[in-house]
Design a protein around this motif. Structure first.
Motif, PDB file in Angstrom:
ATOM      1  N   ARG A  95       0.827  -1.205   0.000  1.00  0.00           N
ATOM      2  CA  ARG A  95       0.000   0.000   0.000  1.00  0.00           C
ATOM      3  C   ARG A  95       0.864   1.259   0.000  1.00  0.00           C
ATOM      4  O   ARG A  95       0.511   2.270  -0.622  1.00  0.00           O
ATOM      5  N   ALA A  96       2.004   1.197   0.693  1.00  0.00           N
ATOM      6  CA  ALA A  96       2.898   2.364   0.740  1.00  0.00           C
ATOM      7  C   ALA A  96       3.460   2.675  -0.641  1.00  0.00           C
ATOM      8  O   ALA A  96       3.468   3.837  -1.078  1.00  0.00           O
ATOM      9  N   TYR A  97       3.920   1.652  -1.346  1.00  0.00           N
ATOM     10  CA  TYR A  97       4.463   1.885  -2.687  1.00  0.00           C
ATOM     11  C   TYR A  97       3.367   2.317  -3.653  1.00  0.00           C
ATOM     12  O   TYR A  97       3.625   3.110  -4.587  1.00  0.00           O
ATOM     13  N   SER A  98       2.159   1.844  -3.448  1.00  0.00           N
ATOM     14  CA  SER A  98       1.038   2.303  -4.279  1.00  0.00           C
ATOM     15  C   SER A  98       0.768   3.786  -4.044  1.00  0.00           C
ATOM     16  O   SER A  98       0.479   4.540  -4.985  1.00  0.00           O
ATOM     17  N   LYS A  99       0.882   4.215  -2.768  1.00  0.00           N
ATOM     18  CA  LYS A  99       0.697   5.634  -2.456  1.00  0.00           C
ATOM     19  C   LYS A  99       1.816   6.475  -3.067  1.00  0.00           C
ATOM     20  O   LYS A  99       1.571   7.593  -3.543  1.00  0.00           O
ATOM     21  N   VAL A 100       3.043   5.928  -3.066  1.00  0.00           N
ATOM     22  CA  VAL A 100       4.153   6.646  -3.683  1.00  0.00           C
ATOM     23  C   VAL A 100       3.860   6.885  -5.162  1.00  0.00           C
ATOM     24  O   VAL A 100       4.024   7.993  -5.680  1.00  0.00           O
ATOM     25  N   THR A 101       3.401   5.832  -5.836  1.00  0.00           N
ATOM     26  CA  THR A 101       3.059   5.955  -7.260  1.00  0.00           C
ATOM     27  C   THR A 101       1.952   6.979  -7.467  1.00  0.00           C
ATOM     28  O   THR A 101       2.010   7.811  -8.388  1.00  0.00           O
ATOM     29  N   GLU A 102       0.966   6.953  -6.596  1.00  0.00           N
ATOM     30  CA  GLU A 102      -0.169   7.877  -6.714  1.00  0.00           C
ATOM     31  C   GLU A 102       0.274   9.325  -6.568  1.00  0.00           C
ATOM     32  O   GLU A 102      -0.064  10.176  -7.395  1.00  0.00           O
ATOM     33  N   VAL A 103       1.027   9.630  -5.517  1.00  0.00           N
ATOM     34  CA  VAL A 103       1.404  11.027  -5.276  1.00  0.00           C
ATOM     35  C   VAL A 103       2.425  11.515  -6.305  1.00  0.00           C
ATOM     36  O   VAL A 103       2.472  12.708  -6.622  1.00  0.00           O
ATOM     37  N   MET A 104       3.227  10.616  -6.865  1.00  0.00           N
ATOM     38  CA  MET A 104       4.159  11.016  -7.907  1.00  0.00           C
ATOM     39  C   MET A 104       3.411  11.394  -9.182  1.00  0.00           C
ATOM     40  O   MET A 104       3.797  12.315  -9.896  1.00  0.00           O
ATOM     41  N   HIS A 105       2.322  10.691  -9.463  1.00  0.00           N
ATOM     42  CA  HIS A 105       1.533  10.980 -10.661  1.00  0.00           C
ATOM     43  C   HIS A 105       0.719  12.266 -10.504  1.00  0.00           C
ATOM     44  O   HIS A 105       0.614  13.068 -11.433  1.00  0.00           O
ATOM     45  N   THR A 106       0.145  12.457  -9.323  1.00  0.00           N
ATOM     46  CA  THR A 106      -0.720  13.627  -9.129  1.00  0.00           C
ATOM     47  C   THR A 106       0.082  14.879  -8.804  1.00  0.00           C
ATOM     48  O   THR A 106      -0.340  15.995  -9.129  1.00  0.00           O
ATOM     49  N   GLY A 107       1.242  14.708  -8.162  1.00  0.00           N
ATOM     50  CA  GLY A 107       2.041  15.866  -7.765  1.00  0.00           C
ATOM     51  C   GLY A 107       1.395  16.706  -6.685  1.00  0.00           C
ATOM     52  O   GLY A 107       1.752  17.861  -6.481  1.00  0.00           O
ATOM     53  N   LYS A 108       0.430  16.123  -5.966  1.00  0.00           N
ATOM     54  CA  LYS A 108      -0.340  16.909  -5.001  1.00  0.00           C
ATOM     55  C   LYS A 108       0.114  16.727  -3.554  1.00  0.00           C
ATOM     56  O   LYS A 108      -0.508  17.257  -2.650  1.00  0.00           O
ATOM     57  N   ARG A 109       1.180  15.956  -3.348  1.00  0.00           N
ATOM     58  CA  ARG A 109       1.674  15.813  -1.975  1.00  0.00           C
ATOM     59  C   ARG A 109       2.526  17.023  -1.619  1.00  0.00           C
ATOM     60  O   ARG A 109       3.450  17.386  -2.350  1.00  0.00           O
ATOM     61  N   LEU A 110       2.221  17.660  -0.510  1.00  0.00           N
ATOM     62  CA  LEU A 110       2.968  18.815  -0.033  1.00  0.00           C
ATOM     63  C   LEU A 110       3.646  18.443   1.280  1.00  0.00           C
ATOM     64  O   LEU A 110       2.976  18.125   2.261  1.00  0.00           O
TER      65      LEU A 110
END
Length: 439
Positions: A95-110
């Motif tokens: 799940r952690a690596y899936s979240k990494v992929t998600e935030v890298m694609h969206t660019g919305k992690r601050l």
């Protein structure tokens, strides 16, 4: 963890956590755990603490670090044959690596916003709550600077108001003033009757070598101790002037520790100043534009509004507006003789890269727009072609538009002018003018 290391339960000791943060060296330097003699550490307590640490990393959205913590836990559960816990850990890692992929694609992690906060004031006495106080305002902190880390996107006004209220409650509202200017302060110019606070937004600073090693946005936002901000100035003393006279000073601050840290602020250890002359400012600003357009085009989920705004502001051919203002000021026949050949060559190369980046952006825009924006897109393409024609005339070389942005992608880095590229995400101090100074 030091006590665990001494007891032989966890032989790696604190150094095992250096991959998470170099600040752990503080703990590793301790010879003993003062006041911890009554705390009983064993393997189960260690596992519990490490799993709590992993949970904290998840809540902080620092998913990339969870695997480093689990690498310490998994061997112990494997030795115990605790397959249920192992299954849980590997599921969390998935799940952690899936979240990494998600935030890298969206660019919305601050991952935080940073500010330089400086304090000035050593008044002998002041009034607070109808009583006279005799001690100084900031005492030992007078003249000191700190880097403050604030959550996600925190505006400058928010932290400024919070600090104003905090110290107004402490010293009295009539005794505290905020310094609006971000420039260097001479304490002798300040009124000793007041406590002064100066707040400046800063961004993480990485040199080119670090950028090559830190490839992801997370890596460029984690374990950072250097920050940068810029101030415009002119030789005549004004802050703002025409492009031919506009200079800027870049200030790099080095903190005593890395962020994230156990405290929300870290003291500044020293400063480094670099002054850019007008043509260097032009190279720097154009470099930023190229990088910004490339980054917008490379996202899997393209922000069309931002891309169109960036393109519209970049390809304008209006007089004294947009990038052409730099070309007219520094690359025409009369101007090139005023500046060093290597700087002129750098600026020309930046403009070639800029034309290619704009063509790439227009190609992305054309593929993604809807029918009701086709006329708007055609207008931008016409402006783009006008831009290349005028650049060709100014630079005395053929600058061809990139048809539909279908040329090969731009190189990974703009090394030819990286010597003075100073954006928060791309910076190096090599090759800068001798006007730099260290404070």
């Amino acid at each position: 963890m030091w006590k665990v290391s001494l007891s032989g339960t966890f032989k790696q000791g604190c150094t095992a956590f250096r991959v998470v943060t170099p600040n752990i060296d503080e703990e590793a330097s301790m010879m003993e755990d003062v006041g911890m003699q009554d705390v009983h550490f064993n393997e189960d307590v260690l596992m519990e603490l490490l799993e709590e640490c992993a949970d904290g990393l998840w809540k902080a959205e620092r998913y990339e670090l969870i695997s480093d913590i689990y690498k310490l836990i998994i061997p112990i559960y494997e030795k115990r044959r605790d397959f249920e816990r192992l299954a849980h850990l590997y599921d969390t890692l998935h799940r952690a690596y899936s979240k990494v992929t998600e935030v890298m694609h969206t660019g919305k992690r601050l991952l935080g916003t940073y500010f330089r906060v400086a304090f000035f004031g050593q008044a002998a006495q002041y009034q607070c709550n109808d009583s006279e106080m005799n001690e100084g305002f900031f005492e030992d902190e007078d003249g000191k600077e700190y880097i403050y880390k604030e959550p996600k996107f925190t505006p400058l006004s928010e932290i400024s108001q919070r600090l104003l209220k905090l110290y107004s409650d402490k010293f009295g509202a009539e005794n505290v003033k905020m310094i609006q200017d971000s420039g260097k302060i001479n304490p002798k110019d300040l009124d000793s009757k007041y406590a002064y606070i100066q707040v400046t937004h800063v961004t993480p600073f990485l040199e080119e070598k670090e950028l090559l090693e830190r490839k992801t946005a997370f890596e460029r936002s984690h374990n950072i101790r250097r920050f940068v901000f810029e101030m415009p100035f002119t030789v005549s003393g004004k802050k703002q002037g025409g492009v031919e006279e506009q200079c800027k000073r870049r200030t790099i601050l080095t903190a005593t520790h890395c962020f994230p840290y156990v405290k929300k602020r870290i003291a500044v250890m020293y400063q480094h100043h670099v002054d850019l002359n007008p043509i260097e400012v032009a190279i720097d600003e154009m470099s930023k534009k190229v990088l910004e357009i490339r980054q917008l085009c490379s996202c899997s989920d393209v922000d069309m509004i931002q891309l169109q705004l960036k393109l519209q502001g970049s390809i304008s051919v209006q007089v004294n507006a947009g990038p052409l203002a730099y070309a007219r000021a520094f690359l025409d026949d009369a101007s090139t003789k005023k500046y060093p050949d290597n700087k002129v060559k750098q600026l020309k190369e930046v403009f070639r890269q800029f034309v290619e980046a704009c063509g790439l952006g227009l190609g992305v825009n054309e593929r993604l727009i809807k029918e009701d924006q086709e006329e708007y897109h055609d207008e931008m393409k016409a402006n783009y072609r006008d831009l290349t024609k005028e650049l060709s005339a100014i630079m005395h070389e053929p600058i061809s538009p990139v048809d539909d942005g279908m040329r090969s992608p731009l190189p990974d880095s703009l090394h030819i002018f990286s010597a003075i590229s100073g954006t928060p995400t791309a910076a190096t101090l090599q090759g800068l003018p001798n006007s730099s100074s260290v404070v």
